[in-house]
Design an enzyme around this catalytic site. Structure first.
Site, PDB file in Angstrom:
ATOM      1  CG  ASP A 117      -2.060   0.975   1.111  1.00 20.61           C
ATOM      2  OD1 ASP A 117      -2.262   1.476   0.139  1.00 20.61           O
ATOM      3  OD2 ASP A 117      -2.472   1.558   2.301  1.00 20.61           O
ATOM      4  CG  ASN A 119      -7.594  -2.591  -5.976  1.00 21.89           C
ATOM      5  OD1 ASN A 119      -6.432  -3.172  -6.018  1.00 21.89           O
ATOM      6  ND2 ASN A 119      -7.862  -1.327  -5.052  1.00 21.89           N
TER       7      ASN A 119
HETATM    8  C1  FPP Z   1      -2.143   0.196  -3.297  1.00 23.13           C
HETATM    9  O1  FPP Z   1      -1.597   1.435  -3.526  1.00 23.13           O
HETATM   10  C2  FPP Z   1      -1.452  -0.584  -4.265  1.00 23.13           C
HETATM   11  C3  FPP Z   1      -2.179  -1.296  -5.370  1.00 23.13           C
HETATM   12  C4  FPP Z   1      -3.698  -1.001  -5.420  1.00 23.13           C
HETATM   13  C5  FPP Z   1      -1.495  -2.007  -6.606  1.00 23.13           C
HETATM   14  C6  FPP Z   1      -0.294  -2.408  -6.221  1.00 23.13           C
HETATM   15  C7  FPP Z   1       0.516  -2.601  -7.522  1.00 23.13           C
HETATM   16  C8  FPP Z   1       1.793  -2.693  -7.699  1.00 23.13           C
HETATM   17  C9  FPP Z   1       2.773  -2.425  -6.719  1.00 23.13           C
HETATM   18  C10 FPP Z   1       2.636  -2.474  -9.223  1.00 23.13           C
HETATM   19  C11 FPP Z   1       2.172  -3.527 -10.057  1.00 23.13           C
HETATM   20  C12 FPP Z   1       2.070  -4.832  -9.505  1.00 23.13           C
HETATM   21  C13 FPP Z   1       3.008  -5.836 -10.110  1.00 23.13           C
HETATM   22  C14 FPP Z   1       2.968  -7.229  -9.387  1.00 23.13           C
HETATM   23  C15 FPP Z   1       4.047  -5.824 -11.100  1.00 23.13           C
HETATM   24  P1  FPP Z   1      -2.727   2.743  -3.365  1.00 23.13           P
HETATM   25  O2  FPP Z   1      -2.698   2.977  -4.684  1.00 23.13           O
HETATM   26  O3  FPP Z   1      -4.093   2.327  -2.695  1.00 23.13           O
HETATM   27  O4  FPP Z   1      -1.895   3.720  -2.409  1.00 23.13           O
HETATM   28  P2  FPP Z   1      -2.609   5.029  -1.643  1.00 23.13           P
HETATM   29  O5  FPP Z   1      -3.267   4.180  -0.529  1.00 23.13           O
HETATM   30  O6  FPP Z   1      -1.308   5.890  -1.193  1.00 23.13           O
HETATM   31  O7  FPP Z   1      -3.573   5.635  -2.643  1.00 23.13           O
END
Ligand code: FPP
Length: 249
Positions: free
Chosen positions: A18, A66
């Site tokens: 996250d 998501n």
């Molecule tokens: C949460 O951060 C993260 C995600 C919803 C996606 C995770 C994806 C990756 C790390 C990259 C792609 C994956 C791979 C396996 C190559 P958020 O966007 O909710 O962050 P925030 O809470 O700060 O808004």
């Protein structure tokens, strides 16, 4: 390995990655830039996990919920996923990593399935480490799917409802094929589980790191594992007293 003891390693580590959005926001960048940096952290942490000798690493890369994010963000994430699988393919094969995926994979776009499915097949006999990507995944959805399967078997007479046990449910959870997670890490400062691996979490140790996922380093992974190694896992039994001794001295 620094802080980490070679013995008493968690066998299965699972990570809620996250903080990508906030990482980008802090720099005045679009959220997709945070995900791009987040995928670099994925590469770094998969390598670090392999170096440590973990048997299984599960990454929460995209939740069932998501899909409700803006379309351009979803598209960016799917593109990054495809790029990751393409660029890491050789390293995954060379290092004997088994690449697995759990979740509602039927919802993934063809551009992801076209690289994910062959890599899953090609690596299915590998045994150095299992890397599981949770994609279009939800813990409640997984439990509901297991319940559905048990109901089907009951209707067809293949199982007596009286014989359904926690182990029956466990055997129907694709996310637990590598065993229950021993340690679940969440980055980004929030202290919640967000529908991740609900059934398998029963006795998992939880570690919350304040660092945003794109900044999560090998040292941060070591710190999480070192903190796990200081804990006494009791699985509902009484303790050995080892933890009390450690605090007293
Ligand atoms: C949460 O951060 C993260 C995600 C919803 C996606 C995770 C994806 C990756 C790390 C990259 C792609 C994956 C791979 C396996 C190559 P958020 O966007 O909710 O962050 P925030 O809470 O700060 O808004």
């Amino acid at each position: 390995m620094g802080l980490v003891e070679a013995r008493n390693l968690p066998s299965h580590v699972a990570i809620i990655m996250d903080g990508n959005g906030r990482w980008a926001q802090l720099r005045g960048l679009p959220r997709a830039a945070g995900h791009r940096e987040g995928s670099k952290a994925v590469r770094r942490i998969v390598r670090a996990a392999r170096r440590l000798g973990l048997k299984a690493l599960t990454l929460y890369a995209f939740s069932e919920q998501n899909w409700a994010r803006p379309e351009d963000e979803v598209d960016a994430l799917m593109g990054l996923l495809r790029d990751y699988l393409l660029s890491e393919r050789n390293e995954i094969l060379e290092n004997g990593i088994r690449l697995n995926a759990v979740g509602n994979l039927g919802r993934l776009p063809a551009l992801v399935r076209a690289v994910l499915d062959p890599l899953r097949r090609e690596t299915s006999d590998n045994s150095q480490m299992t890397l599981t990507l949770a994609l279009s995944y939800g813990g409640r959805e997984e439990i509901a799917d297991a319940a559905k399967e048990i109901a089907r078997r009951a209707v067809s007479g293949d199982i007596d409802p009286e014989d359904v046990t926690p182990e029956t449910m466990h055997s129907l959870m694709p996310s637990l094929k590598s065993g229950d997670p021993d340690l679940v890490i969440r980055t980004g400062g929030e202290r919640r589980i967000s529908n991740f691996l609900l059934y398998g979490l029963a006795y998992a140790e939880l570690h919350f790191a304040d660092v945003l996922w794109p900044d999560f380093s090998e040292a941060d992974l070591h710190e999480a594992i070192a903190s796990y190694q200081l804990r006494e896992r009791r699985f509902g039994l009484v303790g050995s007293g080892a933890t009390v001794t450690r605090i007293a001295i």
